[in-house]
Design a protein around this motif. Structure first.
Motif, mmCIF file in Angstrom:
data_model
loop_
_atom_site.group_PDB
_atom_site.id
_atom_site.type_symbol
_atom_site.label_atom_id
_atom_site.label_comp_id
_atom_site.label_asym_id
_atom_site.label_seq_id
_atom_site.Cartn_x
_atom_site.Cartn_y
_atom_site.Cartn_z
ATOM 1 N N GLY A 133 9.945 3.516 -14.257
ATOM 2 C CA GLY A 133 10.824 2.125 -14.152
ATOM 3 C C GLY A 133 11.188 1.784 -15.486
ATOM 4 O O GLY A 133 12.024 1.194 -15.901
ATOM 5 N N ALA A 163 16.228 -7.033 -10.776
ATOM 6 C CA ALA A 163 14.919 -6.914 -11.138
ATOM 7 C C ALA A 163 13.992 -7.696 -10.208
ATOM 8 O O ALA A 163 13.029 -6.867 -9.791
ATOM 9 C CB ALA A 163 14.790 -7.447 -12.427
ATOM 10 N N GLY A 196 13.777 -5.500 -7.074
ATOM 11 C CA GLY A 196 12.749 -4.602 -7.238
ATOM 12 C C GLY A 196 11.551 -4.920 -7.113
ATOM 13 O O GLY A 196 10.522 -4.255 -6.405
ATOM 14 N N LEU A 197 10.930 -6.145 -7.585
ATOM 15 C CA LEU A 197 9.575 -6.564 -7.391
ATOM 16 C C LEU A 197 9.329 -6.966 -5.902
ATOM 17 O O LEU A 197 8.088 -6.559 -5.688
ATOM 18 C CB LEU A 197 9.358 -8.140 -8.016
ATOM 19 C CG LEU A 197 9.423 -8.058 -9.602
ATOM 20 C CD1 LEU A 197 8.781 -9.364 -10.036
ATOM 21 C CD2 LEU A 197 8.257 -6.949 -9.998
ATOM 22 N N THR A 256 9.612 -4.929 -3.566
ATOM 23 C CA THR A 256 9.143 -3.660 -2.955
ATOM 24 C C THR A 256 7.333 -3.598 -3.073
ATOM 25 O O THR A 256 6.947 -2.853 -2.234
ATOM 26 C CB THR A 256 9.642 -2.457 -3.682
ATOM 27 O OG1 THR A 256 9.277 -2.479 -4.996
ATOM 28 C CG2 THR A 256 11.197 -2.445 -3.735
ATOM 29 N N GLY A 311 9.310 -0.854 -9.885
ATOM 30 C CA GLY A 311 10.214 -1.851 -9.766
ATOM 31 C C GLY A 311 9.539 -2.879 -10.737
ATOM 32 O O GLY A 311 10.290 -3.637 -11.460
#
Length: 436
Positions: free
Chosen positions: A279, A295, A298-299, A301, A328
């Protein structure tokens, strides 16, 4: 045939690779060494305290002595980082942490370590960290041209991810060959080298008018509160840290009771470290138009490995999901730091960063406490599912915030100032502020 008098095309100064600049290169090397030294400490500390006392309570005491002063002093650390020279503050804290780590190392090498001595050194080190952490962003913005911020943050993110991958292995080698005391000596030496490198560079800084401590704290908080993209993202990041604490307390017990036993948990952590590194590498190349939104999504996930552990799903599937989730996190760190450094006024950057750390770190003890309590009452599945729903809703929910959606980045990754909208203010109001 090329013209011998024709000079090769050169990039503009702001487009140069950050490592070509001596000041950032020294800062980068110092940070890398400090991160490597710190990466070996958790493993070495746990083994050393347990070996010396045979008590998990003693380990909890030492860890608590490091965490409490860090949380209490972080806002003050932000004020000091903005009011004084960030380089001088970071240099002083490096020297303090060098002394505390060498003290612990010598205690362990003596063969008769004092628990209270180690606890006191941990408290002093935690206090020093509270002043050191807010200085990182001012040091980066003071040594790197604005166009190079994303690349510089990505480089530091890659180093941080790499040492997380190799740190436990190095710690194991040191503990098994020369003993845990030398791990602390290594960390102390890394802080000494970092201090020497900081002493050799100059860092740009924005002078801050002298006011009361309360006024400085208030101004930093106003900078946080006035940006909806910032404070809502901090809530999401705090939820992520709380969920991570739940996973780290309940995950090992679930993994070791499965078919693979302890090897499953080791693989889980190693794949996560690889994902974190991947990442960070991606963040240095990708240029999302809406960096904060991408971003934060992505967190979100991170909900996947939590849900799969709660089922529990087959180990390979859970391990792969954790690798994706950590990717992420690796992507978020450089992108988020670049967004903050390019949107927040430099004179308030350390204070804003300190509030970021304070909120994020404060959520972790809650996860450490509430996760096991809920698991003992209803089983591990309930807190894992609850943490998954919380982190998924908090991180993905930031997409509903207008400031998160409007926050756009230029091709070099910097924030577009026109999209850093404050509540009730015009987009260009920040540029007109006298502090700039």
């Amino acid at each position: 045939m090329p013209n011998p008098q024709q000079r090769p095309r050169q990039r503009p100064p702001g487009q140069q690779h950050p490592l070509r600049d001596r000041a950032f290169r020294f800062l980068f090397v110092g940070r890398a060494l400090s991160l490597l030294g710190d990466a070996v400490i958790p493993t070495a500390l746990g083994l050393a305290v347990i070996a010396a006392t045979g008590s998990t309570g003693a380990l909890a005491l030492v860890l608590g002595c490091a965490m409490v002063p860090k949380l209490l002093l972080l806002p003050l650390g932000g004020v000091v980082g903005d009011r004084f020279d960030a380089r001088a503050v970071a240099l002083a804290t490096d020297l303090v942490r060098c002394a505390t780590q060498l003290f612990v190392g010598l205690q362990l090498l003596s063969g008769s370590p004092s628990l209270w001595g180690i606890a006191l050194a941990s408290a002093l080190g935690g206090a020093a960290a509270a002043f050191a952490m807010p200085t990182v962003s001012p040091l980066i913005t003071g040594t790197v041209a604005p166009a190079g911020l994303l690349r510089a943050n990505a480089l530091l993110g890659v180093v941080s991810s790499a040492v997380r991958l190799g740190g436990p292995l190095l710690a194991g080698v040191l503990v098994l060959t020369v003993g845990p005391g030398w791990a602390f000596v290594l960390d102390g030496v890394s802080f000494a080298v970092s201090a020497a490198l900081l002493a050799a560079i100059r860092v740009r800084r924005v002078p801050v008018p002298r006011r009361s401590l309360r006024a400085d704290l208030k101004e930093g908080w106003v900078e946080v509160r006035s940006r909806d993209w910032y404070w809502t993202s901090l809530i999401a990041h705090a939820a992520w840290n709380g969920a991570a604490a739940v996973l780290m307390t309940l995950g090992p017990a679930i993994a070791v009771t499965g078919p693979g036993g302890e090897r499953t948990w080791v693989a889980f952590l190693q794949v996560g470290a690889v994902g974190l590194l991947a990442g960070s590498l991606l963040a240095g190349r990708a240029r999302p138009k809406r960096p904060v939104l991408v971003a934060n999504l992505g967190l979100a996930t991170y909900a996947l490995p939590l849900l799969l552990l709660a089922v529990p799903a087959p180990a390979p599937l859970t391990i792969a999901a954790y690798g994706v989730a950590q990717a992420g996190l690796g992507f978020l760190s450089p992108v988020w730091n670049t967004a903050v450094q390019s949107a927040v006024p430099e004179h308030a950057l350390a204070r804003v960063t300190s509030y970021d750390w304070l909120l994020s770190l404060s959520a972790m003890p809650l996860g450490y406490v509430l996760g096991p309590l809920a698991a003992s009452a209803w089983g591990p599945g309930v807190p894992l599912v609850a943490a998954a729903l919380l982190v998924g809703a908090a991180c993905a929910g930031t997409a509903a915030v207008p400031g998160v959606r409007r926050f756009t980045a230029a091709p070099d990754g910097r924030a577009d100032r026109r999209t850093d909208r404050r509540t009730g203010e015009r987009a260009g109001a920040e540029e007109a502020a006298p502090a700039h």
